[in-house]
Design a protein around this motif. Structure first.
Motif, short mmCIF file in Angstrom:
data_model
loop_
_atom_site.label_atom_id
_atom_site.label_comp_id
_atom_site.label_asym_id
_atom_site.label_seq_id
_atom_site.Cartn_x
_atom_site.Cartn_y
_atom_site.Cartn_z
N THR A 101 -14.29 52.47 0.77
CA THR A 101 -13.90 52.15 -0.60
C THR A 101 -15.15 51.82 -1.41
O THR A 101 -15.96 50.99 -0.99
CB THR A 101 -12.94 50.95 -0.63
N GLU A 102 -15.29 52.46 -2.56
CA GLU A 102 -16.41 52.14 -3.44
C GLU A 102 -16.12 50.80 -4.12
O GLU A 102 -15.04 50.59 -4.66
CB GLU A 102 -16.60 53.24 -4.48
N VAL A 103 -17.09 49.89 -4.06
CA VAL A 103 -16.92 48.55 -4.62
C VAL A 103 -18.03 48.25 -5.61
O VAL A 103 -19.12 48.82 -5.54
CB VAL A 103 -16.89 47.46 -3.52
N THR A 104 -17.75 47.33 -6.53
CA THR A 104 -18.75 46.88 -7.48
C THR A 104 -19.49 45.69 -6.88
O THR A 104 -18.87 44.76 -6.34
CB THR A 104 -18.09 46.46 -8.81
N GLN A 105 -20.81 45.72 -6.95
CA GLN A 105 -21.65 44.64 -6.45
C GLN A 105 -21.43 43.40 -7.31
O GLN A 105 -21.57 43.44 -8.51
CB GLN A 105 -23.11 45.09 -6.50
N ARG A 106 -21.05 42.30 -6.67
CA ARG A 106 -20.82 41.05 -7.39
C ARG A 106 -21.65 39.89 -6.85
O ARG A 106 -21.49 38.76 -7.29
CB ARG A 106 -19.33 40.69 -7.34
N ALA A 107 -22.51 40.15 -5.89
CA ALA A 107 -23.30 39.08 -5.28
C ALA A 107 -24.35 38.52 -6.24
O ALA A 107 -24.73 37.36 -6.13
CB ALA A 107 -23.97 39.59 -4.01
N TYR A 108 -24.82 39.36 -7.16
CA TYR A 108 -25.87 38.94 -8.07
C TYR A 108 -25.45 39.28 -9.50
O TYR A 108 -24.95 40.38 -9.76
CB TYR A 108 -27.19 39.66 -7.75
N ALA A 109 -25.68 38.36 -10.43
CA ALA A 109 -25.36 38.62 -11.84
C ALA A 109 -26.37 39.60 -12.41
O ALA A 109 -27.57 39.46 -12.20
CB ALA A 109 -25.40 37.31 -12.62
N GLN A 110 -25.86 40.63 -13.10
CA GLN A 110 -26.73 41.63 -13.71
C GLN A 110 -25.97 42.38 -14.79
O GLN A 110 -24.74 42.35 -14.83
CB GLN A 110 -27.26 42.61 -12.66
N VAL A 111 -26.71 43.06 -15.65
CA VAL A 111 -26.11 43.83 -16.74
C VAL A 111 -25.53 45.15 -16.22
O VAL A 111 -24.45 45.56 -16.63
CB VAL A 111 -27.15 44.10 -17.85
N ASN A 112 -26.25 45.80 -15.31
CA ASN A 112 -25.79 47.09 -14.76
C ASN A 112 -24.50 46.93 -13.98
O ASN A 112 -24.23 45.89 -13.39
CB ASN A 112 -26.84 47.67 -13.82
#
Length: 135
Positions: A101-112
């Motif tokens: 499953t493709e997931v969004t990285q949420r470990a680090y705050a970022q604009v991208n």
């Protein structure tokens, strides 16, 4: 056991933009490496497919376009190191990415909007050229 490489960290922005953090040198040969330092080991590796999934400024992730020869994962909590052959990892992804499953990285705050797949280490066994766990 040591893999016997000298490690030279890269400070050149051009190489860093190509996904290269260090040059590994052994026996007169040089290899490019991308280091992934993680606080916590979960038994999985995050392989970044999109550095920015934003439709107005898309950019593929390091797992796809890094120019490195090896990806080195270091986990600080358990002191584990995995070295993956980048081309083998890319071939694995090309054949298998839809299994995950493709997931969004949420470990680090970022604009991208960074996305990737979370892959169990054992699924990547054929790509791992070196493993070490220290005390």
């Amino acid at each position: 056991e040591s893999i016997g490489f000298e490690v030279f960290l890269v400070s050149h922005d051009g190489l860093q933009m190509l996904g290269v953090d260090a040059v590994l040198s052994k026996g007169g040969k040089q290899y490019l490496a991308d280091f992934k330092i993680e606080k916590r080991y979960t038994g999985n590796l995050f392989l970044e497919l999109w550095s920015n999934r934003n439709p107005f400024r898309p950019k593929v992730g390091w797992a796809v376009d890094s120019m490195c020869d090896y990806v080195v994962y270091c986990f600080l909590d358990v002191r584990k190191v995995f070295v993956l052959h980048k081309e083998s990892m890319l071939k694995f992804l090309e054949s298998n990415w839809k299994r995950y499953t493709e997931v969004t990285q949420r470990a680090y705050a970022q604009v991208n909007v960074t996305t990737g797949v979370i892959v169990p280490v054992e699924d990547l066994a054929s790509c791992i050229v070196f493993y070490r766990e220290t005390e």
